[in-house]
Each structure stands twice: as structure tokens, then as C-alpha cells.
Design a protein around this motif. Sequence first.
Motif, PDB file in Angstrom:
ATOM      1  N   ILE A  57      69.809  31.888 127.059  1.00  0.00           N
ATOM      2  CA  ILE A  57      69.658  31.956 128.518  1.00  0.00           C
ATOM      3  C   ILE A  57      70.757  31.075 129.096  1.00  0.00           C
ATOM      4  O   ILE A  57      70.702  29.845 129.004  1.00  0.00           O
ATOM      5  CB  ILE A  57      68.278  31.471 128.986  1.00  0.00           C
ATOM      6  N   LEU A  58      71.784  31.711 129.655  1.00  0.00           N
ATOM      7  CA  LEU A  58      72.887  30.971 130.259  1.00  0.00           C
ATOM      8  C   LEU A  58      72.506  30.558 131.672  1.00  0.00           C
ATOM      9  O   LEU A  58      72.027  31.377 132.456  1.00  0.00           O
ATOM     10  CB  LEU A  58      74.159  31.824 130.287  1.00  0.00           C
ATOM     11  N   VAL A  59      72.710  29.290 131.971  1.00  0.00           N
ATOM     12  CA  VAL A  59      72.304  28.750 133.263  1.00  0.00           C
ATOM     13  C   VAL A  59      73.530  28.237 134.013  1.00  0.00           C
ATOM     14  O   VAL A  59      74.297  27.409 133.485  1.00  0.00           O
ATOM     15  CB  VAL A  59      71.289  27.593 133.098  1.00  0.00           C
ATOM     16  N   TYR A  60      73.709  28.740 135.220  1.00  0.00           N
ATOM     17  CA  TYR A  60      74.766  28.272 136.109  1.00  0.00           C
ATOM     18  C   TYR A  60      74.159  27.934 137.468  1.00  0.00           C
ATOM     19  O   TYR A  60      73.144  28.517 137.859  1.00  0.00           O
ATOM     20  CB  TYR A  60      75.842  29.346 136.316  1.00  0.00           C
ATOM     21  N   SER A  61      74.782  26.994 138.161  1.00  0.00           N
ATOM     22  CA  SER A  61      74.382  26.700 139.531  1.00  0.00           C
ATOM     23  C   SER A  61      75.533  27.045 140.462  1.00  0.00           C
ATOM     24  O   SER A  61      76.687  27.144 140.047  1.00  0.00           O
ATOM     25  CB  SER A  61      74.015  25.219 139.687  1.00  0.00           C
ATOM     26  N   ARG A  62      75.199  27.238 141.712  1.00  0.00           N
ATOM     27  CA  ARG A  62      76.255  27.516 142.693  1.00  0.00           C
ATOM     28  C   ARG A  62      77.105  26.269 142.920  1.00  0.00           C
ATOM     29  O   ARG A  62      78.307  26.351 143.142  1.00  0.00           O
ATOM     30  CB  ARG A  62      75.616  27.979 144.008  1.00  0.00           C
ATOM     31  N   ASN A  63      76.445  25.102 142.829  1.00  0.00           N
ATOM     32  CA  ASN A  63      77.142  23.854 143.069  1.00  0.00           C
ATOM     33  C   ASN A  63      76.505  22.779 142.199  1.00  0.00           C
ATOM     34  O   ASN A  63      75.556  22.113 142.599  1.00  0.00           O
ATOM     35  CB  ASN A  63      77.046  23.473 144.552  1.00  0.00           C
ATOM     36  N   LYS A  64      77.010  22.622 140.994  1.00  0.00           N
ATOM     37  CA  LYS A  64      76.384  21.738 140.012  1.00  0.00           C
ATOM     38  C   LYS A  64      76.341  20.283 140.467  1.00  0.00           C
ATOM     39  O   LYS A  64      75.407  19.545 140.127  1.00  0.00           O
ATOM     40  CB  LYS A  64      77.124  21.839 138.676  1.00  0.00           C
ATOM     41  N   SER A  65      77.325  19.855 141.233  1.00  0.00           N
ATOM     42  CA  SER A  65      77.337  18.463 141.676  1.00  0.00           C
ATOM     43  C   SER A  65      76.186  18.160 142.625  1.00  0.00           C
ATOM     44  O   SER A  65      75.788  16.998 142.785  1.00  0.00           O
ATOM     45  CB  SER A  65      78.667  18.132 142.362  1.00  0.00           C
ATOM     46  N   GLU A  66      75.617  19.194 143.248  1.00  0.00           N
ATOM     47  CA  GLU A  66      74.511  19.010 144.188  1.00  0.00           C
ATOM     48  C   GLU A  66      73.168  19.470 143.615  1.00  0.00           C
ATOM     49  O   GLU A  66      72.115  19.055 144.091  1.00  0.00           O
ATOM     50  CB  GLU A  66      74.790  19.788 145.489  1.00  0.00           C
ATOM     51  N   TRP A  67      73.208  20.338 142.616  1.00  0.00           N
ATOM     52  CA  TRP A  67      71.973  20.958 142.105  1.00  0.00           C
ATOM     53  C   TRP A  67      71.435  20.212 140.892  1.00  0.00           C
ATOM     54  O   TRP A  67      72.189  19.837 139.999  1.00  0.00           O
ATOM     55  CB  TRP A  67      72.244  22.410 141.697  1.00  0.00           C
ATOM     56  N   HIS A  68      70.134  20.015 140.872  1.00  0.00           N
ATOM     57  CA  HIS A  68      69.468  19.416 139.723  1.00  0.00           C
ATOM     58  C   HIS A  68      68.146  20.143 139.487  1.00  0.00           C
ATOM     59  O   HIS A  68      67.436  20.468 140.453  1.00  0.00           O
ATOM     60  CB  HIS A  68      69.203  17.923 139.949  1.00  0.00           C
ATOM     61  N   PRO A  69      67.803  20.411 138.229  1.00  0.00           N
ATOM     62  CA  PRO A  69      66.531  21.082 137.953  1.00  0.00           C
ATOM     63  C   PRO A  69      65.355  20.162 138.253  1.00  0.00           C
ATOM     64  O   PRO A  69      65.480  18.936 138.219  1.00  0.00           O
ATOM     65  CB  PRO A  69      66.618  21.398 136.457  1.00  0.00           C
ATOM     66  N   PHE A  70      64.224  20.769 138.541  1.00  0.00           N
ATOM     67  CA  PHE A  70      63.003  20.004 138.732  1.00  0.00           C
ATOM     68  C   PHE A  70      62.461  19.555 137.383  1.00  0.00           C
ATOM     69  O   PHE A  70      62.856  20.079 136.340  1.00  0.00           O
ATOM     70  CB  PHE A  70      61.949  20.848 139.462  1.00  0.00           C
ATOM     71  N   MET A  71      61.569  18.594 137.411  1.00  0.00           N
ATOM     72  CA  MET A  71      60.898  18.146 136.198  1.00  0.00           C
ATOM     73  C   MET A  71      59.859  19.185 135.776  1.00  0.00           C
ATOM     74  O   MET A  71      59.296  19.900 136.611  1.00  0.00           O
ATOM     75  CB  MET A  71      60.205  16.808 136.439  1.00  0.00           C
ATOM     76  N   LEU A  72      59.590  19.237 134.472  1.00  0.00           N
ATOM     77  CA  LEU A  72      58.515  20.078 133.981  1.00  0.00           C
ATOM     78  C   LEU A  72      57.183  19.362 134.144  1.00  0.00           C
ATOM     79  O   LEU A  72      57.107  18.132 133.976  1.00  0.00           O
ATOM     80  CB  LEU A  72      58.725  20.410 132.497  1.00  0.00           C
ATOM     81  N   PRO A  73      56.128  20.091 134.463  1.00  0.00           N
ATOM     82  CA  PRO A  73      54.816  19.446 134.569  1.00  0.00           C
ATOM     83  C   PRO A  73      54.400  18.843 133.233  1.00  0.00           C
ATOM     84  O   PRO A  73      54.685  19.395 132.164  1.00  0.00           O
ATOM     85  CB  PRO A  73      53.886  20.606 134.961  1.00  0.00           C
ATOM     86  N   ARG A  74      53.759  17.707 133.279  1.00  0.00           N
ATOM     87  CA  ARG A  74      53.251  17.080 132.068  1.00  0.00           C
ATOM     88  C   ARG A  74      52.019  17.823 131.581  1.00  0.00           C
ATOM     89  O   ARG A  74      51.279  18.405 132.348  1.00  0.00           O
ATOM     90  CB  ARG A  74      52.914  15.610 132.329  1.00  0.00           C
ATOM     91  N   THR A  75      51.803  17.789 130.263  1.00  0.00           N
ATOM     92  CA  THR A  75      50.643  18.436 129.666  1.00  0.00           C
ATOM     93  C   THR A  75      49.649  17.379 129.189  1.00  0.00           C
ATOM     94  O   THR A  75      49.996  16.199 129.023  1.00  0.00           O
ATOM     95  CB  THR A  75      51.056  19.312 128.475  1.00  0.00           C
TER      96      THR A  75
END
Length: 278
Positions: free
Chosen positions: A69-87
Motif C-alpha cells: 500500500i503506497l502512501v503519499y500526501s499532498r503536502n508531507k511537511s504539513e500532513w501527519h497521520p492520526f494515532m491508532l486507537p489503543r486496544t
Amino acid sequence: KPRLEILKNLLHPIEGSIWISIDDDESHYLKVLCDEVFGRSNFVANVIWEKKFSPQNDAKWLSDSHDHILVYSRNKSEWHPFMLPRTDEMDSRYQNPDNDPRGIWTSSDLTAKDPFEYGLYKIVGPTGIEFEPGNNRHWIYAEDKTKQFIADNRIWFGEKGTNKPRLKKFLTDVKDGIVAKTIWYRTEVGDNQDAKREINILFPGDQFGTPKPERLLKRILDLSTKPQDWVLDSFLGSGTTSAVAHKMGRKHIGIEFGEHATTHCLPRLKKVVDGNDG
């Protein structure tokens, strides 16, 4: 390439990201093409998804067990993924053997390998034992910082005070979630067999070729979106993305030119909206 250029223009300038599932045959060519379209600096990660559990004994060479799964952002310097919910399983690793009033905690290594000149010193434990990082390692904090942590009861020397010191990490400090890794195991996000079982529940006897498990799409949307965000799948297939997006409170657009639009997507989404999708 024209499709990718259109999709790039549809991405939010700051919060937009694109996740493309592909197998080994074309993944490296796609990476080069995406570098050209989205910019190499906007490449985020190549996620490895474990899509199969059992090896294929009839494989002529190696039995493939993963997709990319290749992941790109429109603007990597501004974009950050959210945290995954804890289990619950993750939280179960936290205990409180010393009855710390700040709550349950777990311990982590207090040493590292990277050079750090201020990390070479001795730590004196509560019983007078002196500890050194050893094995060409160093303490991760300078001596003054470590002494502050000891005074604040954030360093654990074991129940008898004789163990090599470790750093206490409280559950309250990490409750917002966890950072996603780039290897996604089938036990976490499902595999091809899970996806086929889900389709079979919705459409008994159906032989749809390449469905994706709902947990896989949920992982992607957890990392890349929040409620009321827009999700676009321009190759909707069996409708999994729209189904998951609807359940997660996302706005969604699905595009499917094939017959699956009427044989799978529409009836599936009707069941999702009615709450009858199993």
C-alpha cells in the motif's frame, strides 16, 4: 498517470493523502510514477499488508503473502497521520507494582546505541549498586535529567531495587493512541479469506475476485481521516471503502464503472445504511 494527476488535484492541500493497494508485479513501477506525480518528497511509506496466511504449495517460485500500500500526501511537511486507537491488549501490559499514585505503567529500555557523549555515566540505584549502560550503549538522557527522573520516581530498579534501571511510561501519557507501523499483519487488519467471508455473508455464493477486508480499510481511514472528512475511492470494486466510511461517519464518494456498481456496491450500501450488512 492521467488518473493519478486528477486524483492529486482532488486532494486537500494540507490534509489530503492517497493510499494505493498494489501487488509485487507493478509496485516498484507505480512508486516511480507516483514520485513523478506527487513529488518524491511527498512519499510517506510503503505499507506491507499480510494478505495470506497459508503458503500456496502450487506456487512456481515463491508464495506471495503480502501486497503493498503506497502512501503519499499532498503536502508531507504539513500532513501527519492520526494515532491508532489503543486496544485492551495493549493496555493490559501496564501494571502498577509500586502503587504509583499516577496510575499503571510499563517500563522501557533506558539505553540506546546512537552516539551521545552526555549519556556515558554511572547510575546509582537505591541499594547503592552502580549501573553503566554497557555493550557500547549509552543512557538516553543526560545525567542531570536522569537524576530528575529518579527523584520523580520515573526510573524503575525492580521490586528489590537491584535491577538495571528502566524508564517508567504511564498509560496516562500514551492514552491518545499509538503510532502505526509499516507492517500490517492479518491478525490486525484481516486478510483475503476474511474479505471473502465478508462478501459471502452479503452475497452468498459470490465469487468476487479481489475484495478487501473491512478492517484493512478501517485502519487506513483511522490514520488518514476524522469524522465528516471526505473519502474517495475511484475503483470501488465490491464497495468496501464506502461501506466502512459510512460506518465510521465519513462522507464518501465511490466510483465503479463495471457491473459491480449495481451487483455489489449499490445493494451493499443499502444494507449498510439499513444496518443489515451482517
